[in-house]
Motif scaffolding. Sequence first.
Motif, PDB file in Angstrom:
ATOM      1  N   LEU A 314     -37.408   1.467  46.760  1.00 28.48           N
ATOM      2  CA  LEU A 314     -36.419   0.837  45.883  1.00 28.48           C
ATOM      3  C   LEU A 314     -36.367   1.609  44.576  1.00 28.48           C
ATOM      4  CD1 LEU A 314     -34.624  -1.481  44.698  1.00 28.48           C
ATOM      5  CD2 LEU A 314     -36.776  -2.678  44.164  1.00 28.48           C
ATOM      6  N   LEU A 315     -35.207   2.179  44.264  1.00 29.56           N
ATOM      7  CA  LEU A 315     -34.986   2.874  42.997  1.00 29.56           C
ATOM      8  C   LEU A 315     -34.073   1.993  42.151  1.00 29.56           C
ATOM      9  CD1 LEU A 315     -34.306   6.465  44.399  1.00 29.56           C
ATOM     10  CD2 LEU A 315     -36.438   5.584  43.469  1.00 29.56           C
ATOM     11  N   LEU A 316     -34.603   1.473  41.041  1.00 20.71           N
ATOM     12  CA  LEU A 316     -33.906   0.459  40.253  1.00 20.71           C
ATOM     13  C   LEU A 316     -33.590   0.999  38.862  1.00 20.71           C
ATOM     14  CD1 LEU A 316     -32.892  -2.458  40.053  1.00 20.71           C
ATOM     15  CD2 LEU A 316     -35.224  -3.156  39.497  1.00 20.71           C
ATOM     16  N   PHE A 317     -32.311   0.986  38.509  1.00 23.60           N
ATOM     17  CA  PHE A 317     -31.870   1.491  37.212  1.00 23.60           C
ATOM     18  C   PHE A 317     -32.106   0.450  36.115  1.00 23.60           C
ATOM     19  CE2 PHE A 317     -28.837   3.514  40.337  1.00 23.60           C
ATOM     20  CZ  PHE A 317     -29.596   4.669  40.458  1.00 23.60           C
ATOM     21  N   ASP A 318     -32.064   0.912  34.852  1.00 23.45           N
ATOM     22  CA  ASP A 318     -32.408   0.053  33.709  1.00 23.45           C
ATOM     23  C   ASP A 318     -33.785  -0.567  33.933  1.00 23.45           C
ATOM     24  OD1 ASP A 318     -29.924   0.464  32.320  1.00 23.45           O
ATOM     25  OD2 ASP A 318     -28.981  -0.955  33.698  1.00 23.45           O
ATOM     26  N   GLY A 319     -34.716   0.266  34.396  1.00 24.09           N
ATOM     27  CA  GLY A 319     -36.001  -0.203  34.883  1.00 24.09           C
ATOM     28  C   GLY A 319     -36.769  -1.130  33.968  1.00 24.09           C
ATOM     29  N   PRO A 320     -36.931  -0.825  32.664  1.00 22.68           N
ATOM     30  CA  PRO A 320     -37.732  -1.711  31.807  1.00 22.68           C
ATOM     31  C   PRO A 320     -37.222  -3.145  31.761  1.00 22.68           C
ATOM     32  CG  PRO A 320     -37.425   0.415  30.743  1.00 22.68           C
ATOM     33  CD  PRO A 320     -36.548   0.422  31.971  1.00 22.68           C
ATOM     34  N   ASP A 321     -35.920  -3.343  31.944  1.00 18.97           N
ATOM     35  CA  ASP A 321     -35.372  -4.698  31.903  1.00 18.97           C
ATOM     36  C   ASP A 321     -35.779  -5.523  33.119  1.00 18.97           C
ATOM     37  OD1 ASP A 321     -34.055  -4.314  29.479  1.00 18.97           O
ATOM     38  OD2 ASP A 321     -32.309  -3.441  30.457  1.00 18.97           O
ATOM     39  N   TYR A 322     -36.299  -4.871  34.147  1.00 19.93           N
ATOM     40  CA  TYR A 322     -36.754  -5.581  35.343  1.00 19.93           C
ATOM     41  C   TYR A 322     -38.278  -5.607  35.452  1.00 19.93           C
ATOM     42  CZ  TYR A 322     -31.973  -5.908  36.989  1.00 19.93           C
ATOM     43  OH  TYR A 322     -30.642  -6.230  37.108  1.00 19.93           O
ATOM     44  N   LEU A 323     -38.940  -5.298  34.345  1.00 19.59           N
ATOM     45  CA  LEU A 323     -40.400  -5.325  34.320  1.00 19.59           C
ATOM     46  C   LEU A 323     -40.937  -6.385  33.365  1.00 19.59           C
ATOM     47  CD1 LEU A 323     -41.166  -1.485  34.295  1.00 19.59           C
ATOM     48  CD2 LEU A 323     -41.710  -3.096  36.131  1.00 19.59           C
ATOM     49  N   ASN A 324     -40.053  -7.208  32.792  1.00 24.39           N
ATOM     50  CA  ASN A 324     -40.514  -8.205  31.834  1.00 24.39           C
ATOM     51  C   ASN A 324     -40.393  -9.605  32.424  1.00 24.39           C
ATOM     52  OD1 ASN A 324     -37.781  -8.985  31.597  1.00 24.39           O
ATOM     53  ND2 ASN A 324     -37.435  -7.502  29.954  1.00 24.39           N
ATOM     54  N   ARG A 325     -40.685 -10.607  31.621  1.00 20.61           N
ATOM     55  CA  ARG A 325     -40.699 -11.980  32.127  1.00 20.61           C
ATOM     56  C   ARG A 325     -39.303 -12.500  32.450  1.00 20.61           C
ATOM     57  NH1 ARG A 325     -45.610 -14.226  31.904  1.00 20.61           N
ATOM     58  NH2 ARG A 325     -47.161 -13.348  30.489  1.00 20.61           N
ATOM     59  N   ASN A 352     -33.698   4.668  30.898  1.00 20.89           N
ATOM     60  CA  ASN A 352     -32.662   5.543  30.352  1.00 20.89           C
ATOM     61  C   ASN A 352     -33.221   6.280  29.139  1.00 20.89           C
ATOM     62  OD1 ASN A 352     -30.479   4.387  32.069  1.00 20.89           O
ATOM     63  ND2 ASN A 352     -30.903   2.562  30.855  1.00 20.89           N
ATOM     64  N   PRO A 353     -32.930   7.570  28.995  1.00 19.56           N
ATOM     65  CA  PRO A 353     -33.405   8.281  27.802  1.00 19.56           C
ATOM     66  C   PRO A 353     -32.895   7.663  26.505  1.00 19.56           C
ATOM     67  CG  PRO A 353     -32.638   9.829  29.468  1.00 19.56           C
ATOM     68  CD  PRO A 353     -32.241   8.468  29.933  1.00 19.56           C
ATOM     69  N   SER A 354     -31.670   7.127  26.534  1.00 17.27           N
ATOM     70  CA  SER A 354     -31.061   6.506  25.359  1.00 17.27           C
ATOM     71  C   SER A 354     -29.853   5.712  25.823  1.00 17.27           C
ATOM     72  CB  SER A 354     -30.621   7.572  24.347  1.00 17.27           C
ATOM     73  OG  SER A 354     -29.574   8.366  24.904  1.00 17.27           O
ATOM     74  N   ALA A 355     -29.324   4.888  24.922  1.00 19.08           N
ATOM     75  CA  ALA A 355     -28.113   4.135  25.253  1.00 19.08           C
ATOM     76  C   ALA A 355     -26.945   5.081  25.512  1.00 19.08           C
ATOM     77  CB  ALA A 355     -27.781   3.167  24.125  1.00 19.08           C
ATOM     78  N   GLU A 356     -26.878   6.149  24.736  1.00 15.68           N
ATOM     79  CA  GLU A 356     -25.796   7.122  24.927  1.00 15.68           C
ATOM     80  C   GLU A 356     -25.918   7.796  26.285  1.00 15.68           C
ATOM     81  OE1 GLU A 356     -23.988  10.901  25.294  1.00 15.68           O
ATOM     82  OE2 GLU A 356     -26.150  10.680  24.973  1.00 15.68           O
TER      83      GLU A 356
END
Length: 520
Positions: A314-325, A352-356
């Motif tokens: 499973l390769l999931l984008f915006d990864g940090p947002d799916y690692l929190n509570r 993501n390296p940055s929002a841009e």
Amino acid sequence: MGLNACAGAPDGVPLVPDSPVAGTVAGAERSAVHPLVLEDGDYVEGTLESGAEPAELRLVDWQGRPIRLLLDGTTGREVFRFVAEPGMAALRVTLRSPGGYELTLTRRIAVGDQHPVLVGHLSPAIEALAADLKRGGSTEPFWREVARRGTPLVEPLEPGRVVMTFLARGARHSVRLLGGPTSDHEILERLGDSDVWFKSFVVPSSTRLSYQVAPDVPDFPGTCRECREAILAQLRADPLNRYPWPADAPDPYNQFSLVELPDAPPQPGIGGEAEPAGRLVTERFASRILGNARDVAVYVPPGVDPAGAGTVLLLLFDGPDYLNRRAPIPVVLDRLTGDDRLPPTVGVFIANPSAEARARELPANPAFAAMLADELVPWLASRIGIQPRPDRTVLAGSSYGGLAAVTAALARPDRFGNALSISGSFWWHPDDAAPDRPEYVAGLVALHERRPVRVFLSAGLFETTADDEIGILESSRHLRDVLEAKGYDVVYRDYAAGHDYFAWRGALGDGLLALFRRRR
């Protein structure tokens, strides 16, 4: 009697709601006639798609005589509306030159289903309070009841639907709502000169959402965008709601308030606080193709062998947002693999390296797809020994991430045989796209041969846009239809939710089970 239930009704494929009719016109008249099966007073909406060819659409009677011009010289996809009257027998499409078109009735509301505009307030509780205040009463009993029940107020309306009322107390001049059952900021109304601010909606009884309120947002001279963004200065959890999320946030400004109605569907792997039981390792990954670097976190649940022949990647984008509570996907993987609903699955959470960079890389970027296929997958093989087959590899994401999941899988089916999109931004199109082709991804699918990719799509019922613009819900449903027409294996779900991690965390589990569920 139906409007065209008479002798001499025009020839052609009859129009019925949600069944597009495609055709071509040629010859001197360059027109085609499609019968209508309607009753007097029906409210009708539809679309005409004519590509680059200017088109005219008229209502005609059973002898072909024009009654009303609905569209005149339009190109691309246009919306029309009318109320059925006696004698309206058909729709006639005329193109200025030979070509093709698609005509669809998207909505038909019978007279019996056309409810009059409500007089008074949608919420019985607000209606009763308004009447009491007119008699000289106080709001104190109302607020005591609100404190007992919590917010928003939920009142039954009819089977499958309720009235949901958001409340605020004592604001000076305004209250805004973000995350309610619409895709926009909503402004609460003040009840007379009382301390009650409210906004009511009719929603499905399966609604699940998170929201925030913003009292007294500053109103100052500035651009529309600047004034709109001022809401961020005041957004906070609803102090009257009993379910702040996450509970351990540092302050209410970093919390949301939750609504989860009794008919909301289960969320696979969600329930109760837990810590991941497997191994989570975060490393820095550098891409030569993109010329940047990012964090990549790899999660291996207990008992999962990354090198196993049947292991899912499973390769999931915006990864940090799916690692929190808010969206604890490692715990979801623990539970779904642990109870054998999912095969062994390794989760890779891509930052993501940055929002841009996110805005540049995720929307249908071939270089991003190449990075995933030619750099990241080999890098993972060297790190954890995984050698995934395309049919055991899934790209997944939400919003722009959902768009990236589908477009990258279609671009590189040699690596990625599954795409999982949650609230995908399929309204997106390149800046140089033709104005009559706003749904870029659906157009790509229609133009190319079918690829060996299975697709899970989902969207929220509240992810619509105002007027006739194409939003996430509409574009996701359209993409589903195009994929199915091309022969793809597609699973589609929509939820009574918005653009919201509270819903997305469950949709991800639904998608994984739809694509890889173990048969028992």
